[in-house]
Design a protein around this motif. Structure first.
Motif, short mmCIF file in Angstrom:
data_model
loop_
_atom_site.label_atom_id
_atom_site.label_comp_id
_atom_site.label_asym_id
_atom_site.label_seq_id
_atom_site.Cartn_x
_atom_site.Cartn_y
_atom_site.Cartn_z
N ALA A 16 0.85 2.63 6.14
CA ALA A 16 0.94 2.84 4.69
C ALA A 16 2.38 2.68 4.21
O ALA A 16 2.63 2.03 3.18
CB ALA A 16 0.40 4.22 4.32
N ALA A 17 3.33 3.25 4.93
CA ALA A 17 4.74 3.13 4.55
C ALA A 17 5.20 1.67 4.61
O ALA A 17 5.90 1.18 3.72
CB ALA A 17 5.61 4.00 5.45
N LEU A 18 4.78 0.97 5.65
CA LEU A 18 5.14 -0.43 5.81
C LEU A 18 4.52 -1.28 4.70
O LEU A 18 5.19 -2.15 4.11
CB LEU A 18 4.69 -0.92 7.18
N ALA A 31 6.46 -13.84 -10.35
CA ALA A 31 6.95 -14.20 -11.68
C ALA A 31 6.04 -13.70 -12.81
O ALA A 31 6.35 -13.92 -13.97
CB ALA A 31 7.08 -15.72 -11.78
N ASP A 32 4.95 -13.04 -12.48
CA ASP A 32 4.00 -12.57 -13.50
C ASP A 32 4.67 -11.52 -14.39
O ASP A 32 5.09 -10.47 -13.90
CB ASP A 32 2.77 -11.97 -12.81
N PRO A 33 4.76 -11.77 -15.70
CA PRO A 33 5.44 -10.81 -16.59
C PRO A 33 4.75 -9.45 -16.67
O PRO A 33 5.41 -8.44 -16.91
CB PRO A 33 5.43 -11.51 -17.95
N SER A 34 3.45 -9.40 -16.44
CA SER A 34 2.76 -8.11 -16.51
C SER A 34 3.06 -7.24 -15.30
O SER A 34 2.76 -6.05 -15.29
CB SER A 34 1.25 -8.30 -16.67
N LEU A 35 3.69 -7.82 -14.27
CA LEU A 35 4.04 -7.05 -13.07
C LEU A 35 5.53 -6.74 -12.99
O LEU A 35 5.98 -6.13 -12.03
CB LEU A 35 3.61 -7.81 -11.81
N GLN A 36 6.29 -7.16 -14.00
CA GLN A 36 7.74 -6.95 -13.97
C GLN A 36 8.11 -5.49 -13.86
O GLN A 36 9.07 -5.14 -13.18
CB GLN A 36 8.40 -7.56 -15.22
N ASP A 37 7.38 -4.61 -14.55
CA ASP A 37 7.70 -3.18 -14.54
C ASP A 37 6.78 -2.38 -13.63
O ASP A 37 6.82 -1.15 -13.65
CB ASP A 37 7.62 -2.63 -15.97
N ALA A 38 5.96 -3.05 -12.85
CA ALA A 38 5.03 -2.34 -11.95
C ALA A 38 5.80 -1.77 -10.76
O ALA A 38 6.65 -2.43 -10.18
CB ALA A 38 3.93 -3.27 -11.46
N VAL A 39 5.50 -0.53 -10.44
CA VAL A 39 6.14 0.16 -9.32
C VAL A 39 5.05 0.68 -8.40
O VAL A 39 4.12 1.35 -8.86
CB VAL A 39 7.00 1.34 -9.82
N VAL A 40 5.15 0.35 -7.12
CA VAL A 40 4.20 0.88 -6.15
C VAL A 40 4.67 2.28 -5.77
O VAL A 40 5.77 2.46 -5.25
CB VAL A 40 4.12 -0.02 -4.89
N THR A 41 3.85 3.28 -6.08
CA THR A 41 4.25 4.67 -5.84
C THR A 41 3.72 5.21 -4.52
O THR A 41 4.20 6.23 -4.04
CB THR A 41 3.77 5.58 -6.98
N GLY A 42 2.73 4.56 -3.95
CA GLY A 42 2.18 5.03 -2.68
C GLY A 42 1.07 4.13 -2.20
O GLY A 42 0.52 3.33 -2.95
N VAL A 43 0.77 4.27 -0.92
CA VAL A 43 -0.34 3.54 -0.31
C VAL A 43 -1.05 4.50 0.63
O VAL A 43 -0.42 5.20 1.41
CB VAL A 43 0.16 2.31 0.49
N ASP A 44 -2.36 4.56 0.52
CA ASP A 44 -3.20 5.31 1.45
C ASP A 44 -4.01 4.31 2.26
O ASP A 44 -4.62 3.41 1.69
CB ASP A 44 -4.16 6.25 0.72
N VAL A 45 -3.98 4.49 3.56
CA VAL A 45 -4.75 3.60 4.45
C VAL A 45 -5.81 4.44 5.14
O VAL A 45 -5.53 5.52 5.65
CB VAL A 45 -3.82 2.94 5.50
N GLY A 46 -7.03 3.93 5.15
CA GLY A 46 -8.12 4.62 5.83
C GLY A 46 -7.86 4.67 7.33
O GLY A 46 -7.12 3.87 7.88
N VAL A 47 -8.50 5.61 8.01
CA VAL A 47 -8.32 5.79 9.44
C VAL A 47 -8.71 4.51 10.21
O VAL A 47 -8.09 4.17 11.20
CB VAL A 47 -9.13 7.01 9.95
N ASP A 48 -9.70 3.77 9.70
CA ASP A 48 -10.11 2.54 10.38
C ASP A 48 -9.18 1.36 10.06
O ASP A 48 -9.36 0.26 10.58
CB ASP A 48 -11.55 2.18 10.04
N LEU A 49 -8.18 1.59 9.20
CA LEU A 49 -7.16 0.59 8.83
C LEU A 49 -7.75 -0.64 8.15
O LEU A 49 -7.12 -1.69 8.09
CB LEU A 49 -6.34 0.16 10.05
N ASP A 50 -8.95 -0.50 7.59
CA ASP A 50 -9.63 -1.64 6.97
C ASP A 50 -9.39 -1.72 5.47
O ASP A 50 -9.50 -2.79 4.88
CB ASP A 50 -11.13 -1.53 7.25
N LEU A 51 -9.05 -0.61 4.83
CA LEU A 51 -8.87 -0.57 3.39
C LEU A 51 -7.59 0.19 3.05
O LEU A 51 -7.34 1.28 3.59
CB LEU A 51 -10.06 0.13 2.71
N ALA A 52 -6.79 -0.38 2.16
CA ALA A 52 -5.57 0.27 1.70
C ALA A 52 -5.66 0.44 0.19
O ALA A 52 -5.90 -0.52 -0.53
CB ALA A 52 -4.34 -0.54 2.06
N THR A 53 -5.50 1.68 -0.26
CA THR A 53 -5.46 1.95 -1.69
C THR A 53 -3.99 1.98 -2.11
O THR A 53 -3.21 2.79 -1.60
CB THR A 53 -6.13 3.29 -2.02
#
Length: 158
Positions: A16-18, A31-53
């Motif tokens: 998740a940290a990686l 280059a997408d202008p709608s993502l210019q101010d987007a900040v990733v605040t966290g990632v949760d990864v399931g135990v099976d490592l198949d899905l990351a929120t």
């Protein structure tokens, strides 16, 4: 012998940290202008490592958040391809994007408390801690003074 659950959760936290770092770097390159101010605040990864929120935040209201959400969903393939090059895994997890509601609530509370403090200091009113807590929906020790502004010593959202 190590407990499988502990091993998996430790591995999921490391991944998740990686992923958070790699996705943040990739968003900065886009280059997408709608993502210019987007900040990733966290990632949760399931135990099976198949899905990351992936939790993100964008200032600017509901329209900016919706535009960023759409852009993130659209760029999921590019992000996963980039992650495949950066992260050594057999399979890169599927990405699901969610607005970080904790940040949104925190900003809302800060704005409400600032407004209460602004009104009370402009009226030279004395505002008690319980008044602020009741108005803002916060349980906290707080103080308001014209010199220092608003200070929260300890608190949590209700």
């Amino acid at each position: 012998m190590e407990d499988f659950g502990v091993f998996s959760s430790r591995r999921a936290r490391r991944l998740a940290a990686l992923l958070r770092q790699a996705i943040s770097e990739e968003l900065a390159r886009m280059a997408d202008p709608s993502l210019q101010d987007a900040v990733v605040t966290g990632v949760d990864v399931g135990v099976d490592l198949d899905l990351a929120t992936v939790y993100f935040f964008v200032r600017g209201g509901a329209d900016a958040v919706a535009a960023a959400q759409t852009a993130l969903e659209r760029s999921q393939g590019r992000l996963r391809t980039s992650l495949a090059h950066q992260v050594r895994m057999k399979r890169v997890p599927k990405l699901r994007f969610k607005v970080d509601e904790g940040i949104v609530r925190g900003i809302s509370v800060e704005e409400r408390l600032a407004e209460i403090a602004r009104v009370s200091t402009s009226n030279n009113a004395v505002v008690s801690h319980s008044d602020l807590q009741r108005e803002a929906g916060v349980v906290a020790e707080a103080s308001v003074s014209p010199e220092d502004g608003f200070t929260v010593k300890r608190g949590r959202f209700q």
